[in-house]
Design an enzyme around this catalytic site. Structure first.
Site, PDB file in Angstrom:
ATOM      1  CD  GLU A 128      67.162  29.800  41.135  1.00 44.09           C
ATOM      2  OE1 GLU A 128      68.946  29.784  41.397  1.00 44.09           O
ATOM      3  OE2 GLU A 128      66.474  29.119  41.738  1.00 44.09           O
ATOM      4  CB  THR A 180      69.874  23.022  38.315  1.00 43.81           C
ATOM      5  OG1 THR A 180      69.478  23.545  39.499  1.00 43.81           O
ATOM      6  CG2 THR A 180      67.911  23.351  37.529  1.00 43.81           C
TER       7      THR A 180
END
Ligand code: HSE
Length: 309
Positions: A128, A180
């Protein structure tokens, strides 16, 4: 075991009010990954999909996760990975988390389950970090544990699984890409105390609603006064989809993760299907391509599948 194939599921991070601390796994869509043990310390990646993601392990989400697993091991082993993604990158459905969590779980299965689920979340967070610049765990955790997860803290890691009632989930993925990292960049760094108080009430209400199966409380608590007002401008049709889905009988919903996907929770399949019709109508009229899913909450997390599945 020398080779393992896993299914790694899409996830909805934030669950509207719980930015970075709540997430839920879905039964659809999912990625397939096949991982094989090698007897030299390297990671070899093969993408079996059309997304053109990097195959250099240091620039690939699954690759950095597996490299971090190797770093923690004394033995000189490696992994060969075939990835067949079905969760589109940049969809807001936890595509990077599915790669990261799938890689971590598959590696652990091959190593004889030497790591705990919390260890796997720590390894997967490296993926991530590569994908979004931040170690957030609200996609990875439900992807590994299944169901609804609360990540009370990342450092130190404190994970709580929240038993949630069986709900239907309708998702629309408008075919625009929202990174994101960009969707985080536009957020305000400071918020008003009155907004924080309202958000705390909603988070507590949503978790209590899940625990008590109090559907009215769940519905009232699916409100985000901090993140959604900023991010929704990136998603054409968002307000209309939300309003019309509510009129069609869903409990509520909002942006899935950092978007552009939008999700709605419903008590029954009829309301979930009505919501899908609303979503299709709105995006057909606006003229943006879309995918929809009517699915349920996945309770198992990443799981091993037999060949041919
Ligand atoms: N909590 C993260 C965010 C999830 O909203 O930025 C990203 O999928």
């Amino acid at each position: 075991m020398e080779r393992v194939k896993v299914k790694s599921y899409a996830t909805v991070a934030n669950l509207v009010c719980g930015f970075d601390i709540l997430g839920m796994a879905l039964n659809e869509p999912y990625d397939l990954m096949e991982v094989q043990l090698l007897n030299e310390p390297k990671v070899v990646l093969h993408n079996k999909d059309q997304f053109g993601l990097p195959e250099d392990p240091e620039n690939n989400v699954a690759g950095v996760v597996l490299l971090s697993v190797l770093e923690s091991m004394k033995h000189k082993i490696g992994f060969d990975v075939e990835i067949q993604k079905q969760i589109k990158p940049g969809s807001g459905l936890g595509s990077s988390a599915a790669s990261a969590a799938g890689a971590a779980v598959a590696a652990n299965l091959l190593l004889g389950n030497i790591f705990s689920k919390e260890d796997l979340v720590r390894f997967a967070m490296n993926g991530e970090k590569l994908a979004s610049g931040v170690k957030h765990a609200d996609n990875i955790t439900p992807c590994i544990y299944g169901g609804v997860s609360l990540i009370r803290s990342i450092f130190p890691l404190d994970i709580v699984s929240i038993p949630a009632p069986d709900l239907f989930v309708t998702v629309v993925h408008p075919q625009i890409e929202v990174k994101t990292s960009d969707a985080r960049q536009i957020l305000r760094k400071q918020i008003l105390l009155k907004d924080a108080i309202r958000q705390w009430g909603n988070i507590a209400g949503l978790v209590t609603g899940f625990l008590k199966k109090d559907f009215d409380l769940i519905s009232r608590s699916l409100e985000d006064v901090i993140i959604e007002p900023v991010r929704s401008i990136l998603i054409p049709g968002f307000d209309e989809v939300k309003r019309k889905c509510k009129e069609a009988g869903v409990l509520g919903g909002g942006i899935s993760g950092s978007g552009p996907s939008v999700f709605m929770l419903s008590r029954d399949r009829l309301a979930a299907s009505e919501a899908e019709n609303v979503m299709k109508d709105v995006y057909t009229r606006i003229g943006i391509g879309y995918n929809t899913y009517v699915t349920t909450i996945n309770q198992k997390g990443v799981e091993m599948v037999k060949d041919g599945q």
